[in-house]
Design a protein around this motif. Sequence first.
Motif, PDB file in Angstrom:
ATOM      1  N   THR A   9      21.107  29.010  43.629  1.00 39.62           N
ATOM      2  CA  THR A   9      22.102  28.338  42.805  1.00 39.62           C
ATOM      3  C   THR A   9      21.970  28.775  41.353  1.00 39.62           C
ATOM      4  OG1 THR A   9      22.042  26.429  44.270  1.00 39.62           O
ATOM      5  CG2 THR A   9      22.971  26.084  42.096  1.00 39.62           C
ATOM      6  N   LYS A  10      20.740  28.833  40.857  1.00 43.34           N
ATOM      7  CA  LYS A  10      20.518  29.267  39.477  1.00 43.34           C
ATOM      8  C   LYS A  10      20.955  30.704  39.271  1.00 43.34           C
ATOM      9  CE  LYS A  10      16.757  26.049  38.561  1.00 43.34           C
ATOM     10  NZ  LYS A  10      15.323  25.900  38.320  1.00 43.34           N
ATOM     11  N   VAL A  11      20.656  31.562  40.233  1.00 42.79           N
ATOM     12  CA  VAL A  11      21.041  32.970  40.123  1.00 42.79           C
ATOM     13  C   VAL A  11      22.556  33.099  40.103  1.00 42.79           C
ATOM     14  CG1 VAL A  11      21.049  35.175  41.369  1.00 42.79           C
ATOM     15  CG2 VAL A  11      18.927  33.905  41.100  1.00 42.79           C
ATOM     16  N   MET A  12      23.234  32.384  40.989  1.00 43.49           N
ATOM     17  CA  MET A  12      24.696  32.461  41.041  1.00 43.49           C
ATOM     18  C   MET A  12      25.323  31.916  39.765  1.00 43.49           C
ATOM     19  SD  MET A  12      25.472  34.078  43.698  1.00 43.49           S
ATOM     20  CE  MET A  12      27.214  33.830  43.648  1.00 43.49           C
ATOM     21  N   LEU A  13      24.798  30.796  39.260  1.00 48.34           N
ATOM     22  CA  LEU A  13      25.335  30.246  38.010  1.00 48.34           C
ATOM     23  C   LEU A  13      25.104  31.208  36.852  1.00 48.34           C
ATOM     24  CD1 LEU A  13      24.358  26.482  38.292  1.00 48.34           C
ATOM     25  CD2 LEU A  13      26.644  27.464  38.367  1.00 48.34           C
ATOM     26  N   GLY A  14      23.933  31.841  36.830  1.00 49.02           N
ATOM     27  CA  GLY A  14      23.654  32.823  35.784  1.00 49.02           C
ATOM     28  C   GLY A  14      24.595  34.011  35.866  1.00 49.02           C
ATOM     29  N   ALA A  15      24.824  34.502  37.079  1.00 52.15           N
ATOM     30  CA  ALA A  15      25.728  35.643  37.257  1.00 52.15           C
ATOM     31  C   ALA A  15      27.149  35.280  36.853  1.00 52.15           C
ATOM     32  CB  ALA A  15      25.690  36.110  38.710  1.00 52.15           C
ATOM     33  N   MET A  16      27.592  34.076  37.199  1.00 51.47           N
ATOM     34  CA  MET A  16      28.939  33.648  36.810  1.00 51.47           C
ATOM     35  C   MET A  16      29.050  33.499  35.301  1.00 51.47           C
ATOM     36  SD  MET A  16      30.224  31.093  39.873  1.00 51.47           S
ATOM     37  CE  MET A  16      29.238  29.745  39.335  1.00 51.47           C
ATOM     38  N   THR A  17      27.992  32.988  34.665  1.00 54.42           N
ATOM     39  CA  THR A  17      28.004  32.836  33.216  1.00 54.42           C
ATOM     40  C   THR A  17      28.080  34.190  32.530  1.00 54.42           C
ATOM     41  OG1 THR A  17      26.694  30.815  33.400  1.00 54.42           O
ATOM     42  CG2 THR A  17      26.747  31.872  31.252  1.00 54.42           C
ATOM     43  N   VAL A  18      27.273  35.138  33.000  1.00 53.10           N
ATOM     44  CA  VAL A  18      27.290  36.480  32.415  1.00 53.10           C
ATOM     45  C   VAL A  18      28.650  37.123  32.605  1.00 53.10           C
ATOM     46  CG1 VAL A  18      26.338  38.814  32.685  1.00 53.10           C
ATOM     47  CG2 VAL A  18      24.808  36.845  32.582  1.00 53.10           C
ATOM     48  N   THR A  19      29.207  37.000  33.795  1.00 53.80           N
ATOM     49  CA  THR A  19      30.521  37.578  34.074  1.00 53.80           C
ATOM     50  C   THR A  19      31.581  36.965  33.176  1.00 53.80           C
ATOM     51  OG1 THR A  19      29.868  37.915  36.366  1.00 53.80           O
ATOM     52  CG2 THR A  19      32.215  38.017  35.889  1.00 53.80           C
ATOM     53  N   THR A  20      31.533  35.649  33.005  1.00 52.22           N
ATOM     54  CA  THR A  20      32.505  34.973  32.148  1.00 52.22           C
ATOM     55  C   THR A  20      32.370  35.432  30.707  1.00 52.22           C
ATOM     56  OG1 THR A  20      32.433  33.043  33.592  1.00 52.22           O
ATOM     57  CG2 THR A  20      33.347  32.723  31.398  1.00 52.22           C
ATOM     58  N   ARG A  44      30.359  45.043  36.113  1.00 50.29           N
ATOM     59  CA  ARG A  44      29.577  44.909  37.341  1.00 50.29           C
ATOM     60  C   ARG A  44      28.302  44.136  37.039  1.00 50.29           C
ATOM     61  NH1 ARG A  44      30.406  50.111  41.021  1.00 50.29           N
ATOM     62  NH2 ARG A  44      32.466  50.644  40.296  1.00 50.29           N
ATOM     63  N   THR A  45      27.983  43.228  37.905  1.00 50.79           N
ATOM     64  CA  THR A  45      26.732  42.496  37.780  1.00 50.79           C
ATOM     65  C   THR A  45      25.944  42.699  39.068  1.00 50.79           C
ATOM     66  OG1 THR A  45      27.704  40.483  38.672  1.00 50.79           O
ATOM     67  CG2 THR A  45      27.708  40.728  36.290  1.00 50.79           C
ATOM     68  N   THR A  46      24.665  42.821  38.925  1.00 51.39           N
ATOM     69  CA  THR A  46      23.817  42.972  40.100  1.00 51.39           C
ATOM     70  C   THR A  46      22.767  41.876  40.091  1.00 51.39           C
ATOM     71  OG1 THR A  46      22.347  44.467  38.928  1.00 51.39           O
ATOM     72  CG2 THR A  46      24.109  45.472  40.213  1.00 51.39           C
ATOM     73  N   VAL A  47      22.471  41.388  41.250  1.00 47.77           N
ATOM     74  CA  VAL A  47      21.457  40.355  41.414  1.00 47.77           C
ATOM     75  C   VAL A  47      20.406  40.904  42.362  1.00 47.77           C
ATOM     76  CG1 VAL A  47      20.991  38.021  42.215  1.00 47.77           C
ATOM     77  CG2 VAL A  47      23.155  38.536  41.076  1.00 47.77           C
ATOM     78  N   GLN A  48      19.150  40.874  41.925  1.00 47.83           N
ATOM     79  CA  GLN A  48      18.072  41.366  42.775  1.00 47.83           C
ATOM     80  C   GLN A  48      17.171  40.193  43.148  1.00 47.83           C
ATOM     81  OE1 GLN A  48      16.168  44.421  40.539  1.00 47.83           O
ATOM     82  NE2 GLN A  48      17.705  45.959  41.035  1.00 47.83           N
ATOM     83  N   LEU A  49      16.924  40.066  44.430  1.00 48.50           N
ATOM     84  CA  LEU A  49      16.053  39.014  44.933  1.00 48.50           C
ATOM     85  C   LEU A  49      14.815  39.639  45.543  1.00 48.50           C
ATOM     86  CD1 LEU A  49      18.696  36.773  46.717  1.00 48.50           C
ATOM     87  CD2 LEU A  49      17.697  36.433  44.478  1.00 48.50           C
ATOM     88  N   ASP A  50      13.736  38.889  45.525  1.00 49.62           N
ATOM     89  CA  ASP A  50      12.529  39.363  46.186  1.00 49.62           C
ATOM     90  C   ASP A  50      12.806  39.522  47.669  1.00 49.62           C
ATOM     91  OD1 ASP A  50      11.194  39.268  43.810  1.00 49.62           O
ATOM     92  OD2 ASP A  50      10.328  37.289  44.163  1.00 49.62           O
ATOM     93  N   SER A  51      12.234  40.583  48.248  1.00 48.87           N
ATOM     94  CA  SER A  51      12.443  40.788  49.678  1.00 48.87           C
ATOM     95  C   SER A  51      11.712  39.732  50.498  1.00 48.87           C
ATOM     96  CB  SER A  51      11.982  42.180  50.089  1.00 48.87           C
ATOM     97  OG  SER A  51      10.593  42.319  49.805  1.00 48.87           O
ATOM     98  N   ARG A  52      10.627  39.186  49.942  1.00 48.84           N
ATOM     99  CA  ARG A  52       9.878  38.139  50.629  1.00 48.84           C
ATOM    100  C   ARG A  52       9.634  36.998  49.646  1.00 48.84           C
ATOM    101  NH1 ARG A  52       4.986  40.376  53.930  1.00 48.84           N
ATOM    102  NH2 ARG A  52       5.379  38.419  54.992  1.00 48.84           N
ATOM    103  N   PRO A  53      10.551  36.057  49.547  1.00 49.05           N
ATOM    104  CA  PRO A  53      10.357  34.955  48.609  1.00 49.05           C
ATOM    105  C   PRO A  53       9.159  34.097  49.016  1.00 49.05           C
ATOM    106  CG  PRO A  53      12.236  34.530  50.003  1.00 49.05           C
ATOM    107  CD  PRO A  53      11.779  35.926  50.293  1.00 49.05           C
TER     108      PRO A  53
END
Length: 97
Positions: A9-20, A44-53
């Motif tokens: 949720t935090k990552v998505m909100l951050g990505a939306m904020t940056v895009t806006t 373009r925005t990219t989100v990278q997540l750990d492969s093993r959270p």
Amino acid sequence: MTKIKSMMTKVMLGAMTVTTLLATSAGASAATVTTTSTATPAIRTTVQLDSRPAATIQPMKIHLKRVTTKQVANQVQTVVDASALNLDQKHSDSQLK
């Protein structure tokens, strides 16, 4: 699981904020600068997540009280009576109008 959901949720909100913010600044600069080119730069925005959270498991104990069937029946009967009384009250209110 809730940690992962919270992180997503935090990552998505951050990505939306940056895009806006980028879209707003791009729109503002396009509105104030006159150019002959009609092409707008792609955002373009990219989100990278750990492969093993790192998921943690937190065991919990649930304490239940012993309840007899008579107590359950009394509670159910009380709820049914209250519901019937509420319906009767609504019915009589609608008749008075």
